[in-house]
Every structure is written in structure tokens, then in C-alpha cells.
Design a protein around this motif. Sequence first.
Motif, mmCIF file in Angstrom:
data_model
loop_
_atom_site.group_PDB
_atom_site.id
_atom_site.type_symbol
_atom_site.label_atom_id
_atom_site.label_comp_id
_atom_site.label_asym_id
_atom_site.label_seq_id
_atom_site.Cartn_x
_atom_site.Cartn_y
_atom_site.Cartn_z
ATOM 1 N N VAL A 88 0.835 -1.204 0.000
ATOM 2 C CA VAL A 88 0.000 0.000 0.000
ATOM 3 C C VAL A 88 0.869 1.253 0.000
ATOM 4 O O VAL A 88 0.544 2.261 -0.643
ATOM 5 C CB VAL A 88 -0.953 -0.011 1.212
ATOM 6 C CG1 VAL A 88 -1.647 1.333 1.373
ATOM 7 C CG2 VAL A 88 -1.985 -1.118 1.052
ATOM 8 N N VAL A 89 2.001 1.192 0.688
ATOM 9 C CA VAL A 89 2.893 2.349 0.779
ATOM 10 C C VAL A 89 3.766 2.492 -0.467
ATOM 11 O O VAL A 89 3.979 3.599 -0.968
ATOM 12 C CB VAL A 89 3.781 2.237 2.038
ATOM 13 C CG1 VAL A 89 4.799 3.377 2.084
ATOM 14 C CG2 VAL A 89 2.930 2.234 3.297
ATOM 15 N N GLY A 90 4.257 1.366 -1.001
ATOM 16 C CA GLY A 90 5.277 1.445 -2.031
ATOM 17 C C GLY A 90 4.834 1.200 -3.452
ATOM 18 O O GLY A 90 5.600 1.493 -4.390
ATOM 19 N N ASN A 91 3.632 0.686 -3.685
ATOM 20 C CA ASN A 91 3.233 0.309 -5.042
ATOM 21 C C ASN A 91 3.162 1.535 -5.961
ATOM 22 O O ASN A 91 2.631 2.585 -5.578
ATOM 23 C CB ASN A 91 1.881 -0.399 -5.003
ATOM 24 C CG ASN A 91 1.421 -0.822 -6.373
ATOM 25 O OD1 ASN A 91 0.606 -0.164 -7.000
ATOM 26 N ND2 ASN A 91 1.952 -1.937 -6.862
ATOM 27 N N LEU A 92 3.646 1.389 -7.175
ATOM 28 C CA LEU A 92 3.712 2.511 -8.109
ATOM 29 C C LEU A 92 2.350 2.826 -8.729
ATOM 30 O O LEU A 92 2.062 3.987 -9.042
ATOM 31 C CB LEU A 92 4.736 2.216 -9.202
ATOM 32 C CG LEU A 92 6.178 2.008 -8.705
ATOM 33 C CD1 LEU A 92 7.127 1.823 -9.876
ATOM 34 C CD2 LEU A 92 6.631 3.170 -7.834
ATOM 35 N N ASP A 93 1.510 1.824 -8.925
ATOM 36 C CA ASP A 93 0.158 2.094 -9.437
ATOM 37 C C ASP A 93 -0.640 2.923 -8.437
ATOM 38 O O ASP A 93 -1.417 3.809 -8.820
ATOM 39 C CB ASP A 93 -0.573 0.787 -9.734
ATOM 40 C CG ASP A 93 -0.014 0.073 -10.956
ATOM 41 O OD1 ASP A 93 0.605 0.755 -11.795
ATOM 42 O OD2 ASP A 93 -0.180 -1.159 -11.069
ATOM 43 N N ALA A 95 0.707 4.998 -6.289
ATOM 44 C CA ALA A 95 1.283 6.342 -6.352
ATOM 45 C C ALA A 95 0.698 7.128 -7.519
ATOM 46 O O ALA A 95 0.393 8.325 -7.394
ATOM 47 C CB ALA A 95 2.804 6.257 -6.460
ATOM 48 N N SER A 96 0.522 6.481 -8.670
ATOM 49 C CA SER A 96 -0.079 7.150 -9.826
ATOM 50 C C SER A 96 -1.526 7.529 -9.546
ATOM 51 O O SER A 96 -1.983 8.619 -9.917
ATOM 52 C CB SER A 96 -0.004 6.234 -11.056
ATOM 53 O OG SER A 96 1.335 5.990 -11.426
ATOM 54 N N ALA A 97 -2.272 6.633 -8.886
ATOM 55 C CA ALA A 97 -3.671 6.931 -8.557
ATOM 56 C C ALA A 97 -3.761 8.102 -7.581
ATOM 57 O O ALA A 97 -4.672 8.934 -7.683
ATOM 58 C CB ALA A 97 -4.345 5.690 -7.975
ATOM 59 N N LYS A 98 -2.823 8.195 -6.640
ATOM 60 C CA LYS A 98 -2.816 9.322 -5.709
ATOM 61 C C LYS A 98 -2.529 10.624 -6.446
ATOM 62 O O LYS A 98 -3.102 11.674 -6.123
ATOM 63 C CB LYS A 98 -1.787 9.084 -4.598
ATOM 64 C CG LYS A 98 -2.179 7.967 -3.649
ATOM 65 C CD LYS A 98 -1.327 7.955 -2.395
ATOM 66 C CE LYS A 98 0.089 7.540 -2.680
ATOM 67 N NZ LYS A 98 0.883 7.400 -1.425
ATOM 68 N N THR A 176 -7.745 0.784 -7.254
ATOM 69 C CA THR A 176 -6.343 0.394 -7.423
ATOM 70 C C THR A 176 -5.848 -0.352 -6.197
ATOM 71 O O THR A 176 -5.130 -1.361 -6.304
ATOM 72 C CB THR A 176 -5.478 1.636 -7.682
ATOM 73 O OG1 THR A 176 -5.963 2.325 -8.843
ATOM 74 C CG2 THR A 176 -4.027 1.252 -7.910
ATOM 75 N N LEU A 177 -6.225 0.123 -5.016
ATOM 76 C CA LEU A 177 -5.829 -0.559 -3.777
ATOM 77 C C LEU A 177 -6.462 -1.940 -3.685
ATOM 78 O O LEU A 177 -5.809 -2.903 -3.261
ATOM 79 C CB LEU A 177 -6.227 0.294 -2.571
ATOM 80 C CG LEU A 177 -5.393 1.554 -2.340
ATOM 81 C CD1 LEU A 177 -6.086 2.486 -1.352
ATOM 82 C CD2 LEU A 177 -4.004 1.183 -1.829
ATOM 83 N N LEU A 178 -7.737 -2.048 -4.078
ATOM 84 C CA LEU A 178 -8.406 -3.351 -4.066
ATOM 85 C C LEU A 178 -7.678 -4.336 -4.972
ATOM 86 O O LEU A 178 -7.401 -5.476 -4.571
ATOM 87 C CB LEU A 178 -9.856 -3.169 -4.516
ATOM 88 C CG LEU A 178 -10.743 -4.418 -4.607
ATOM 89 C CD1 LEU A 178 -12.205 -4.060 -4.306
ATOM 90 C CD2 LEU A 178 -10.688 -5.061 -5.998
ATOM 91 N N THR A 179 -7.356 -3.889 -6.183
ATOM 92 C CA THR A 179 -6.649 -4.764 -7.123
ATOM 93 C C THR A 179 -5.278 -5.134 -6.585
ATOM 94 O O THR A 179 -4.843 -6.291 -6.686
ATOM 95 C CB THR A 179 -6.520 -4.072 -8.488
ATOM 96 O OG1 THR A 179 -7.832 -3.749 -8.972
ATOM 97 C CG2 THR A 179 -5.821 -4.959 -9.495
ATOM 98 N N LEU A 180 -4.584 -4.163 -6.019
ATOM 99 C CA LEU A 180 -3.238 -4.411 -5.490
ATOM 100 C C LEU A 180 -3.257 -5.461 -4.390
ATOM 101 O O LEU A 180 -2.468 -6.420 -4.415
ATOM 102 C CB LEU A 180 -2.648 -3.100 -4.966
ATOM 103 C CG LEU A 180 -1.361 -3.246 -4.141
ATOM 104 C CD1 LEU A 180 -0.228 -3.760 -5.002
ATOM 105 C CD2 LEU A 180 -0.996 -1.929 -3.481
#
Length: 507
Positions: A88-93, A95-98, A176-180
Motif C-alpha cells: 500500500v505504501v510502495g506500489n507505483l500504481d 502512487a499514480s492513482a494518488k 487500485t488498492l483493491l486490485t493491489l
Amino acid sequence: MIVRHAAFRSDLPLARLSAALLLATALAGCAVGPDYKAPNLVLPAKWGTTHKTTLADGANPANQPPQLARWWERLNDKTLNSLVEEAVVGNLDVASAKARVREARASRKQALASLAPTLDGSGSYQRGKSAGGSEGDAFNGGLDASWELDLFGANRRTAEAAKYGLDAAEEDLRNTLLTLIGDVATSYIEARGYQARLALAQRTAQSQRETAGLTRTKFQAGSASAVDVANAEGQAASTEANIPELRSAFQQTVHELSVLLGLPPATLNERLARSAPIPTPRFPIPTGVPANVLLSRPDVRLAERQLAQYTARVGAAEAARYPDVSLTGDISTAGVKVGDLGKSSSISWSFGPSVSVPIFNAGSLQAAVEYAQAQRDEYFIAYRASVLAALQDVENANVAMQQERIKNRSLASSAASYRQATSLSRSLYQSGSSSFLDVLDAERSLYSAEDSYLASRVAIATDYVALNKALGGGWPGTVDTRTPDVVDQMGPRFVSSDWAERFAGRQ
């Protein structure tokens, strides 16, 4: 200067000023175009896939509200829990969504700013020489103000659309978080499954090598044939051939996990090297009713917010066909000294309304309305499609998990039977009461059954993940969407040093 208020003349009658403001306020209250209302969709009352498990009072626990908060923790694996937190902290997808949330938030601020008055200041200084030879200074200052009354709601519809756009960006982040989280859990389960299957292949190959050794000893003693030896060694080699493939699949899955965490692929190699059990979910799993997906699925909520956004854009396009009324004003002053500005200098001002009326545009504005309406219809259909896809996801995951559990029970029984058959065939073969073909067939069948059983356990756990994703289980905590990933270092330079160096090199 365009002013949204009448404050330049102190001698303007108060009654006239009040009447003008009241009229502007009343007119600004209307907005053309459709007002958004969430669609009322007809959904099934219950899921088509039913559960047979019931409680003592006859209630079906699967019909209870889904337990979506931190659902992955019910797999009882601390390593998985920590990996999800890190992803949740490090994923790049993510970060893009944020960043897209920050972008939508800035767009909304811009849209809201169009509803407020604007005020611009200007100033200048000139020194000159007249034809007579005298020199002098000239100072000028002024203010320009404007306020668009937005009588037909063009700016308000645009701001409304921007607000819905921000909602959509936030739902996109949740999706995005759900998918991650689902991908992290699935990859972790698969990695543990490959480890278990690798250990099984190694144990089986070692046992088959021992059988091949026993067969060679019997052959040397004259109680076994060369065919038996070749078959035994061939089967052991066949099982050993699976080991590199399983190691490769495990390593690739660990690499995938590392990238999901926003890390280099080999980062988790050492951390996940030690084997751990395949995560096992607890049953039954509450699924609630189909209407829950409208509230819990972020992709469905995203589609609904996009529908609202494009409904507001219809109103903005419609308002462009109506007159645009603004209040404008300016004041300027000039003097030969800075101190003269505002007192002994010349002062000029102007104030009044301005109107822009579309008269002929060859149908361009009407076409813009039709275009916006078609886009709205497209997003309405997309919303309906997202609801159907969500219902299908839940039904598919539910039936897959139920049938896999039935399959798993049969595989467990099969493995137990083949285990007993292998033990008996070996004993009979050693005593000379059975042929080696019986041992060969039993060992081959046992390995296949045990490997299929492990693969089925992985499938049950991944079906559990798929079901929670389908129900809308995502990240329940807060996510910082205000801190940018790139912090600009502002300096006094007007051009970058790299550009300056390249330019200097050409001289």
C-alpha cells in the motif's frame, strides 16, 4: 476590468445597488441542463449460488453482510499481512492513482475559482523626453475587476462536474488498492503453493531413487529384471525434471511480489526463502446480497461518479447556448511621481455590465450539447455494465470456490488411498509377492494425487481472494493523497543548468 460588484461610485443610490445585487443573486440561482440522480437499477434479491451450511437456528451465514475489513488477515499469515501493508505504501500504481486524485482536486479548485470575482493590478514607469527637450517621469497604476454572473449555470455545472471528477479519482484510488491487495495475496499464496509442490517433488524423487536402488539390488541378486531397473530410474528422473520448473515458477512469483511492493525483483528472495504453509481461509464466507456491490465495489462507485460528472457536463454545454452576462470595471491613475498616485494625479474609472449573446454559430453549440448527451449515455451504459460485471465476478468466484472445495475433498481421499496402495505395493514387492509394475504405478499415482491436492488448496485460497475482491474488499485505512512524490527545488535560475551548458557548448 470585469467587476462582479458595483462599488466604484459612492454616489450610486443604495436602493439601486441593492436591487442590482438581489437581481444578480436571483438570476445566478438557476442552472440549465439535467440535475443528476443516481440510477435506480433492479438487482436480484439473492445470489444464484447458494450455500448449504446453516447455523443452529437455520440461518445461512453466507447471507450475512460481507466481512470486508482487512479480509486478508483471516488467512492467518503474518508475512502476508506485512506484505500488504508495504505494498500500500510502495506500489507505483497506487502512487499514480494518488497523483490523479491531486490532479482532480486541483481541477476542482480551478472550476470553483471561476465562480468568484477576479481582480488584477497593473503598474508602469516611463521616463521620456518631449519635443521641447524637457525630460520627465510618468507613473501609472490601475485595477481591473470582473465577475461573471453565471446566470445559466455554465460555471456551476463545470464546478459540479469537477467535484464528481474528484469523487471518481478517489474511487479509482480505492479500486487500485483493491486490485493491489488481491494481487499481493494471490501471488503470495501461489508462491507458498510452489514451495509446497517443490518440497513434494523433492521428497517423491528421493523416495523413487530409493526404490530404484532397491530394484538394482534385486536385479544384481537375480530377482528383478533390467526393465524394472530402467523403469524405476526413469520414473525418478521424470519426477526430478519437475523440480527446476517449480523453482522457476516460485522465483518468478517472488519477483512479481517484489515489484508489486515497488521494489527491485530480487528484494524478497531471502525473506521468502523459508517455506511456510499454504494460507487457508476460514469458512463459511458471508456474501450478503447483490445490492451490497453498489456500495462496496469501488469500480462500480467510480462508474457512477463518472456518470454524474458527464451529466453535469451536459448542463455546461447547454448553458453555453445562452447569453453570458458580466459586471466589469476598472480604475486607473497616473502621475509624475509615485507619491502623486491616488491623490494629486489624474484618476479615471469605468463600471458597467457586458453581455455576450450567441447569435449564429452554424449549429456548433447545439452539436456540443448532443455530444455531451451522447457521452452521458455512454457512461450510463458503462455504469450498468460495471454492475453486471460485479455481480458476475461474485457469482463466478463463489461457485468456483464451492466446487473447488468439493474437488479438494475428493483429492484428499484419493491421495490417502494412493498413499496406502504405495506402502502395500512396496512391501509386497520386497517380499516377492508383487511385480515392480504395481510399485511403479502406485508411486506415479501417489505423486500425481498429492500434487493435485496441493494445487487445489492453492486454488481454494485464490478463489477466496477473488471472492473478497468481487465483493469489494479493499484497503480500509486512510491514504495520504496530498503529499507529492516529487518535491521541486525552486532556485533563482530561469533555465536549467543542463540547457545552459548545452547552449554554451555550441558557441
